[in-house]
Structure formats: structure tokens, C-alpha cells
Design an enzyme around this catalytic site. Structure first.
Site, PDB file in Angstrom:
ATOM      1  N   ILE A 137       0.890  -1.161   0.000  1.00 38.36           N
ATOM      2  CA  ILE A 137       0.000   0.000   0.000  1.00 38.36           C
ATOM      3  C   ILE A 137       0.927   1.209   0.000  1.00 38.36           C
ATOM      4  O   ILE A 137       1.625   1.450   0.982  1.00 38.36           O
ATOM      5  CB  ILE A 137      -0.921   0.011   1.238  1.00 38.36           C
ATOM      6  CG1 ILE A 137      -1.848  -1.210   1.195  1.00 38.36           C
ATOM      7  CG2 ILE A 137      -1.740   1.301   1.256  1.00 38.36           C
ATOM      8  CD1 ILE A 137      -2.777  -1.308   2.385  1.00 38.36           C
ATOM      9  N   PRO A 138       0.948   1.928  -1.112  1.00 41.98           N
ATOM     10  CA  PRO A 138       2.018   2.918  -1.334  1.00 41.98           C
ATOM     11  C   PRO A 138       1.861   4.206  -0.545  1.00 41.98           C
ATOM     12  O   PRO A 138       1.643   5.278  -1.102  1.00 41.98           O
ATOM     13  CB  PRO A 138       1.932   3.161  -2.842  1.00 41.98           C
ATOM     14  CG  PRO A 138       0.501   2.938  -3.169  1.00 41.98           C
ATOM     15  CD  PRO A 138       0.005   1.866  -2.230  1.00 41.98           C
ATOM     16  N   CYS A 139       1.984   4.108   0.764  1.00 42.48           N
ATOM     17  CA  CYS A 139       1.845   5.299   1.587  1.00 42.48           C
ATOM     18  C   CYS A 139       2.976   6.282   1.304  1.00 42.48           C
ATOM     19  O   CYS A 139       2.840   7.469   1.580  1.00 42.48           O
ATOM     20  CB  CYS A 139       1.806   4.934   3.067  1.00 42.48           C
ATOM     21  SG  CYS A 139       3.150   3.895   3.595  1.00 42.48           S
ATOM     22  N   HIS A 140       4.050   5.807   0.704  1.00 39.93           N
ATOM     23  CA  HIS A 140       5.140   6.721   0.353  1.00 39.93           C
ATOM     24  C   HIS A 140       4.722   7.688  -0.746  1.00 39.93           C
ATOM     25  O   HIS A 140       5.380   8.683  -0.970  1.00 39.93           O
ATOM     26  CB  HIS A 140       6.366   5.919  -0.084  1.00 39.93           C
ATOM     27  CG  HIS A 140       6.104   4.954  -1.192  1.00 39.93           C
ATOM     28  ND1 HIS A 140       5.532   3.707  -0.978  1.00 39.93           N
ATOM     29  CD2 HIS A 140       6.289   5.048  -2.522  1.00 39.93           C
ATOM     30  CE1 HIS A 140       5.406   3.090  -2.141  1.00 39.93           C
ATOM     31  NE2 HIS A 140       5.849   3.873  -3.102  1.00 39.93           N
TER      32      HIS A 140
END
Length: 179
Positions: A137-140
Site C-alpha cells: 500500500i504505497p503510503c510513500h
DNA sequence: GCTTTAGACGTAT
DNA sequence: ATACGTCTAAAGC
């Protein structure tokens, strides 16, 4: 009565001094971590929310996929993970929005909160901070409204590194949107 | 551009 | 009830 496997299996992999790990239950990834400098740290962090688990190389391939994603390869984890054990709808909504951010693009905390009809910019940050599946989950890819990179559980430097691995240009801590 | 300040709101304790 | 957080916007320097 037979209980089908609720067993949690943890697999790790190593790539140039970085140790990745995945936790898998019923064939789905339920937790990942940001890379650590030792295998011990990686296992300690990924296992701390589980009362029982077993180590195995069974899912080393998945750990390697996470590693490749970290390094900028486009890896699809479709059908390989579930967003689980989230307390409220709010966190789920936030994470479901974040999953949709395409490779190589970013969204702001504000955009995420607007997408779920909320003004809780800050709560969005808090919810993302609890992301059980970093990298997947690309929270970056969620940054501040002024396009500065913003905070990150693994540190701002790591966030920048992942974004740059995806081809995003960052100058003086600010995202440069390509035309 | 940088810093401070107040505001907004879900979560943990 | 209180405090905190991967924040935002406005105001002052």
C-alpha cells in the site's frame, strides 16, 4: 473439527544490506515492513503483532517481490494481500484510496481526505502511519500539500528514496511534477 | 523561504 | 477527557 490454517508464516529476504519480511496467512500477505538493517530487526518488527507465527522460506518469493517494489520495479500484488484488522471505516477508506495511487504518481494528504469526504487531513496521516502493508500500500506516494515529501514511518530519507526509485524527481525535499 | 499559530478530526489511553 | 499525529492555511518575519 479441523481448523483450517490460521497459521501465520513469516518469510524474509535480503538484498544489499536490507532485510525485508512478509507475514502471510491463508496465502495472503497480511503485513509487511520497511526494510531493516538486520534480519533480527526485520523479524522482530514484523512479528510483534502476532502471538504465534512460524518462520519459513515458503514465501521468500513474496518478500523478494516487496524488495523489488521498494527498488522501483513495477510489481503487482493484486489478489495477494488483504487490508485486514483495521479498526474503523475511516482507516479502511483511507487505505483503499492510497492503494489506487498509480506507480510514479503522488497524492497529497488533503486529496486523500477530500476523496473520502473528510477534512481530517491530519487523521489521514495518522491512519496512513498505521499502514500494515508499507510498500504494497504505497503510503510513500502521499505527500504534503506544498509537495514537500512529508513524514514517514521509516524516515523522510527512506520515503524520498522509494519515490526516486519510482522515477519521481525530488529537489530540496520537494516533489517536482513532470510535465 | 522559513517559523509560528490555530484549526480540524480520528484514534489511543 | 486528554493528548497526539506521515497535516493545512494564514500570518509574520
Amino acid at each position: 473439527m479441523i481448523f483450517i490454517s490460521e497459521k501465520i508464516v513469516i518469510s524474509t529476504c535480503n538484498h544489499e544490506k536490507l532485510y525485508f519480511a512478509v507475514a502471510v496467512k491463508n496465502g495472503k500477505i497480511i503485513k509487511t515492513i520497511l526494510p531493516k538493517l538486520t534480519e533480527k530487526e526485520a523479524i522482530a518488527e514484523i512479528s510483534d503483532s502476532f502471538s504465534s507465527f512460524q518462520l519459513s522460506d515458503e514465501y521468500q518469493g513474496l518478500a523478494e517481490s516487496v524488495c523489488r517494489a521498494y527498488h522501483g520495479e513495477r510489481v503487482s500484488f493484486k489478489d495477494k494481500f488483504i487490508v485486514h484488522e483495521l479498526k474503523g471505516d475511516f482507516q479502511k477508506d483511507v487505505l483503499h484510496e492510497v492503494v489506487e495511487i498509480p506507480y510514479g504518481e503522488v497524492r497529497t494528504y488533503k486529496q486523500i481526505s477530500e476523496a473520502i469526504d473528510s477534512k481530517a487531513y491530519r487523521a489521514v496521516g495518522t491512519a496512513i502511519g498505521k499502514n500494515p502493508l508499507p510498500i504494497i500500500i504505497p503510503c510513500h506516494r502521499v505527500v504534503k500539500s506544498d509537495l514537500k515529501v512529508g513524514g514517514f514511518f521509516g524516515g523522510t530519507e527512506m520515503k524520498k528514496e522509494i519515490l526516486e526509485n519510482e522515477g519521481i524527481c525530488i529537489i530540496n525535499g520537494k516533489i517536482i511534477i513532470k510535465k
